[in-house]
Scaffold this motif. Sequence first.
Motif, PDB file in Angstrom:
ATOM      1  N   ASP A 143     -11.327 -20.641  18.569  1.00 12.24           N
ATOM      2  CA  ASP A 143     -12.459 -20.817  17.760  1.00 12.24           C
ATOM      3  C   ASP A 143     -13.056 -19.552  16.725  1.00 12.24           C
ATOM      4  O   ASP A 143     -13.791 -20.043  16.214  1.00 12.24           O
ATOM      5  N   GLN A 184     -12.826 -18.506  13.884  1.00 11.11           N
ATOM      6  CA  GLN A 184     -12.105 -19.645  12.689  1.00 11.11           C
ATOM      7  C   GLN A 184     -14.279 -19.287  11.909  1.00 11.11           C
ATOM      8  O   GLN A 184     -14.484 -19.521  11.317  1.00 11.11           O
ATOM      9  N   GLY A 242       1.127 -21.044  16.914  1.00 13.31           N
ATOM     10  CA  GLY A 242       2.260 -21.589  15.465  1.00 13.31           C
ATOM     11  C   GLY A 242       1.423 -21.513  14.304  1.00 13.31           C
ATOM     12  O   GLY A 242       1.773 -21.513  13.589  1.00 13.31           O
ATOM     13  N   SER A 243       0.409 -20.578  14.431  1.00  5.36           N
ATOM     14  CA  SER A 243      -0.267 -20.783  13.405  1.00  5.36           C
ATOM     15  C   SER A 243       0.273 -18.888  12.631  1.00  5.36           C
ATOM     16  O   SER A 243       0.082 -18.672  11.557  1.00  5.36           O
ATOM     17  N   PHE A 302      -2.950 -22.323  21.943  1.00  3.75           N
ATOM     18  CA  PHE A 302      -4.056 -23.582  21.636  1.00  3.75           C
ATOM     19  C   PHE A 302      -2.952 -24.403  20.392  1.00  3.75           C
ATOM     20  O   PHE A 302      -1.805 -23.353  19.882  1.00  3.75           O
ATOM     21  N   THR A 346      -1.118 -32.006  18.625  1.00  3.66           N
ATOM     22  CA  THR A 346      -0.137 -32.736  18.614  1.00  3.66           C
ATOM     23  C   THR A 346       0.973 -32.629  18.013  1.00  3.66           C
ATOM     24  O   THR A 346       0.738 -31.760  16.565  1.00  3.66           O
TER      25      THR A 346
HETATM   26  C1  LIG Z   1     -10.951 -28.619  15.366  1.00  2.52           C
HETATM   27  C2  LIG Z   1      -9.683 -27.343  15.202  1.00  2.52           C
HETATM   28  O1  LIG Z   1     -10.211 -26.155  15.694  1.00  2.52           O
HETATM   29  S1  LIG Z   1      -8.836 -27.541  14.691  1.00  2.52           S
HETATM   30  C3  LIG Z   1      -7.577 -25.959  14.965  1.00  2.52           C
HETATM   31  C4  LIG Z   1      -8.205 -25.334  13.379  1.00  2.52           C
HETATM   32  N1  LIG Z   1      -7.810 -24.570  12.803  1.00  2.52           N
HETATM   33  C5  LIG Z   1      -6.929 -24.050  11.980  1.00  2.52           C
HETATM   34  O2  LIG Z   1      -6.239 -24.887  11.700  1.00  2.52           O
HETATM   35  C6  LIG Z   1      -6.534 -22.723  12.478  1.00  2.52           C
HETATM   36  C7  LIG Z   1      -4.647 -22.579  12.107  1.00  2.52           C
HETATM   37  N2  LIG Z   1      -3.751 -23.193  11.514  1.00  2.52           N
HETATM   38  C8  LIG Z   1      -3.039 -22.989  10.861  1.00  2.52           C
HETATM   39  O3  LIG Z   1      -2.512 -21.228  10.733  1.00  2.52           O
HETATM   40  C9  LIG Z   1      -2.493 -23.852   9.785  1.00  2.52           C
HETATM   41  O4  LIG Z   1      -2.975 -24.651   9.325  1.00  2.52           O
HETATM   42  C10 LIG Z   1      -0.922 -25.024  10.483  1.00  2.52           C
HETATM   43  C11 LIG Z   1      -0.017 -23.707  10.697  1.00  2.52           C
HETATM   44  C12 LIG Z   1      -1.042 -24.885  11.674  1.00  2.52           C
HETATM   45  C13 LIG Z   1      -0.890 -25.822   9.885  1.00  2.52           C
HETATM   46  O5  LIG Z   1      -0.110 -25.371   8.323  1.00  2.52           O
HETATM   47  P1  LIG Z   1      -0.016 -26.930   7.374  1.00  2.52           P
HETATM   48  O6  LIG Z   1       1.925 -26.766   7.938  1.00  2.52           O
HETATM   49  O7  LIG Z   1       0.586 -25.879   6.151  1.00  2.52           O
HETATM   50  O8  LIG Z   1      -0.938 -27.410   7.068  1.00  2.52           O
HETATM   51  P2  LIG Z   1      -2.193 -27.542   6.824  1.00  2.52           P
HETATM   52  O9  LIG Z   1      -3.312 -26.493   7.088  1.00  2.52           O
HETATM   53  O10 LIG Z   1      -2.659 -28.406   4.873  1.00  2.52           O
HETATM   54  O11 LIG Z   1      -2.892 -28.544   8.101  1.00  2.52           O
HETATM   55  C14 LIG Z   1      -2.984 -29.996   7.322  1.00  2.52           C
HETATM   56  C15 LIG Z   1      -1.701 -30.686   8.086  1.00  2.52           C
HETATM   57  O12 LIG Z   1      -1.899 -31.052   9.508  1.00  2.52           O
HETATM   58  C16 LIG Z   1      -1.598 -31.914   9.955  1.00  2.52           C
HETATM   59  N3  LIG Z   1      -2.276 -32.291  11.186  1.00  2.52           N
HETATM   60  C17 LIG Z   1      -4.055 -31.774  11.505  1.00  2.52           C
HETATM   61  N4  LIG Z   1      -4.131 -32.287  13.007  1.00  2.52           N
HETATM   62  C18 LIG Z   1      -3.545 -33.165  13.499  1.00  2.52           C
HETATM   63  C19 LIG Z   1      -3.356 -33.720  14.669  1.00  2.52           C
HETATM   64  N5  LIG Z   1      -3.961 -33.403  15.755  1.00  2.52           N
HETATM   65  N6  LIG Z   1      -1.972 -33.078  15.279  1.00  2.52           N
HETATM   66  C20 LIG Z   1      -0.469 -33.211  14.854  1.00  2.52           C
HETATM   67  N7  LIG Z   1      -0.873 -33.104  13.059  1.00  2.52           N
HETATM   68  C21 LIG Z   1      -1.747 -32.988  12.469  1.00  2.52           C
HETATM   69  C22 LIG Z   1      -1.671 -33.068   9.193  1.00  2.52           C
HETATM   70  O13 LIG Z   1      -1.773 -34.253   9.434  1.00  2.52           O
HETATM   71  C23 LIG Z   1      -1.318 -32.050   8.069  1.00  2.52           C
HETATM   72  O14 LIG Z   1       0.253 -32.357   8.154  1.00  2.52           O
HETATM   73  P3  LIG Z   1       0.235 -32.740   6.929  1.00  2.52           P
HETATM   74  O15 LIG Z   1       0.498 -31.766   5.538  1.00  2.52           O
HETATM   75  O16 LIG Z   1       2.236 -32.397   6.670  1.00  2.52           O
HETATM   76  O17 LIG Z   1       0.537 -34.025   5.941  1.00  2.52           O
END
Ligand SMILES: CC(=O)SCCNC(=O)CCNC(=O)[C@H](O)C(C)(C)COP(=O)(O)OP(=O)(O)OC[C@H]1O[C@@H](n2cnc3c(N)ncnc32)[C@H](O)[C@@H]1OP(=O)(O)O
Length: 525
Positions: free
Chosen positions: A13, A16, A48-49, A73, A76
């Motif tokens: 976090d 972020q 997974g990121s 981290f 679901t």
């Molecule tokens: C509260 C928090 O701080 S949570 C942590 C947040 N941190 C981050 O997002 C940083 C890391 N994230 C990443 O690298 C990217 O967002 C990834 C790889 C996780 C996902 O990337 P992408 O597949 O391109 O999706 P994107 O970034 O647009 O996120 C939206 C997707 O996440 C899904 N999603 C969001 N929260 C959840 C959850 N709790 N459970 C399941 N799916 C979820 C949404 O439904 C959406 O999926 P869809 O497009 O199939 O409808």
Amino acid sequence: MSLIQLYDTTLRDGTQAEDVSFLVADKIRIAEKLDDLGIHYIEGGWPGSNPKDISFFKEIKKTRLKQAKVAAFGSTRRAKTTPDKDNNIRTLIQAAPDTVTIFGKTWDFHVREALRISLEENLELINDSLAYLKANVGEVIYDAEHFFDGYKANPEYALQTLKAAEAAGIDCIVLCDTNGGTLPHEIPAIMEKVRATVSTPLGMHAHNDSECAVANSLMAVACGAVHVQGTINGFGERCGNANLCSIIPALKLKLGHDCITDAQLKTLRIVSRTIYELANLIPNKHQAYVGNSAFAHKGGVHVSAIQRHAETYEHIRPELVGNVTRVLVSDLSGRSNILAKAEQFNLNLDSKDPLTQEILENIKDLENQGFQFEGAEASFELLMRRALGTLRHYFSVIGFRVIDSKRHEQEKPLSEATVQVKVGGRIEHTAAEGNGPVNALDHALRKALESFYPQLREVRLFDYKVRVLPAGKGTASITRVLIESGDKTSRWGTVGVSDNIIDASYQALVDALLYKLIKDEDRVG
Ligand SMILES: CC(=O)SCCNC(=O)CCNC(=O)[C@H](O)C(C)(C)COP(=O)(O)OP(=O)(O)OC[C@H]1O[C@@H](n2cnc3c(N)ncnc32)[C@H](O)[C@@H]1OP(=O)(O)O
Ligand SMILES: CC(=O)C(=O)O
């Protein structure tokens, strides 16, 4: 007292936050520091990121941590798949951490708008993701995202999501104030309901959007949470996460939770500063407990009292967190500030000596002209030594000349300085070029003095700050120059003020060189 588990998410976090990013090697170094500090869980990232986070989990296995568990981290599973086929969940297991933490949706609004699935489907998704992970990883923590907002919008559903998590047999349920809008007084009643609904150990993950993340975390502990998530220096998404540098000393020193040892607590300030450094950010000097100003006393009334008893204006002893008491000198000083500084500099000055009042008045007069000594302690020490007549005469500068010329449109300006100095009976006349007029003057001064005082070659200029003092005169305004210099063993600040920026720089440069000479002589003495 129960042991509070400290869970650090600086590496997830924390990254972020706008402007915060770490290389894998930095992350490993930070993990080692957090382990030494006694943090129980280190959340290393979201495998997974991105590939960097996958590498972190590979590299950390080669590092021998003393006691911290490494957590990975994720979220679901996605809708319309099963946990075993979900890429994010697969990557979490492949990372082979000690602990997995996943977040899931608690707020019905998020289920509808962000996931666009039914409320029932979300409960299944929470339960089967956690149950699958629990079967494949030793320890599983559930971050109930937006728990407090979800509870306020639809308490029944928010509690159902926690029950779905608990039914998977997980180890801890963390209530998240994801948008950081919750206030401390709202927490007890909500946590009471949670405790009546689930028996899994509870944790808190607070964001700082209402400036209440630390208060909310401490309130959650008072209401039975045994696990607290936060970041070093409060780095995190938007306004940041709960700051562990404030939570840890509050838990240990004020609430009696012995979560780390006394020796570990003493390293808190150095851990905070190392992480600022690795993030390439300037430390917040006003940060509670660990900031440079956290125990810096400026007002004369305060300085007088702390010299009689430190606790009069200090809520804890600074050394408990590796910090120190500092006395500042300014136009808000009284005689006590001057006497404290004299003691710090090993100078003989008595409170009844009329020189004390004279120095104080001189300071107030100089501050009125634009000088500032808080960042220029070396200039202040020189001023005191001059007043006490204990400053040896090393050299005098008879004069200087600085020329800046640009002879063709395409040519870079050329800066050249000449200086004339007198050392003992000898007069030295030198010239030097530089990367600008101040740099040229610096070179010429050193060139003139180095044959007499070779130790001046060790002096390096670390920082040079110019401030135009508000007088509404535009380029004719008074300028204050603050210089930070240093050598192999220490750093020191000097100041100059003039309506001519070169003259202000010259004053600060001369003080910097002079201070090096007295400092080295004192050490030899
Ligand atoms: C509260 C928090 O701080 S949570 C942590 C947040 N941190 C981050 O997002 C940083 C890391 N994230 C990443 O690298 C990217 O967002 C990834 C790889 C996780 C996902 O990337 P992408 O597949 O391109 O999706 P994107 O970034 O647009 O996120 C939206 C997707 O996440 C899904 N999603 C969001 N929260 C959840 C959850 N709790 N459970 C399941 N799916 C979820 C949404 O439904 C959406 O999926 P869809 O497009 O199939 O409808
Ligand atoms: C899980 C998390 O980071 C949050 O809810 O803020």
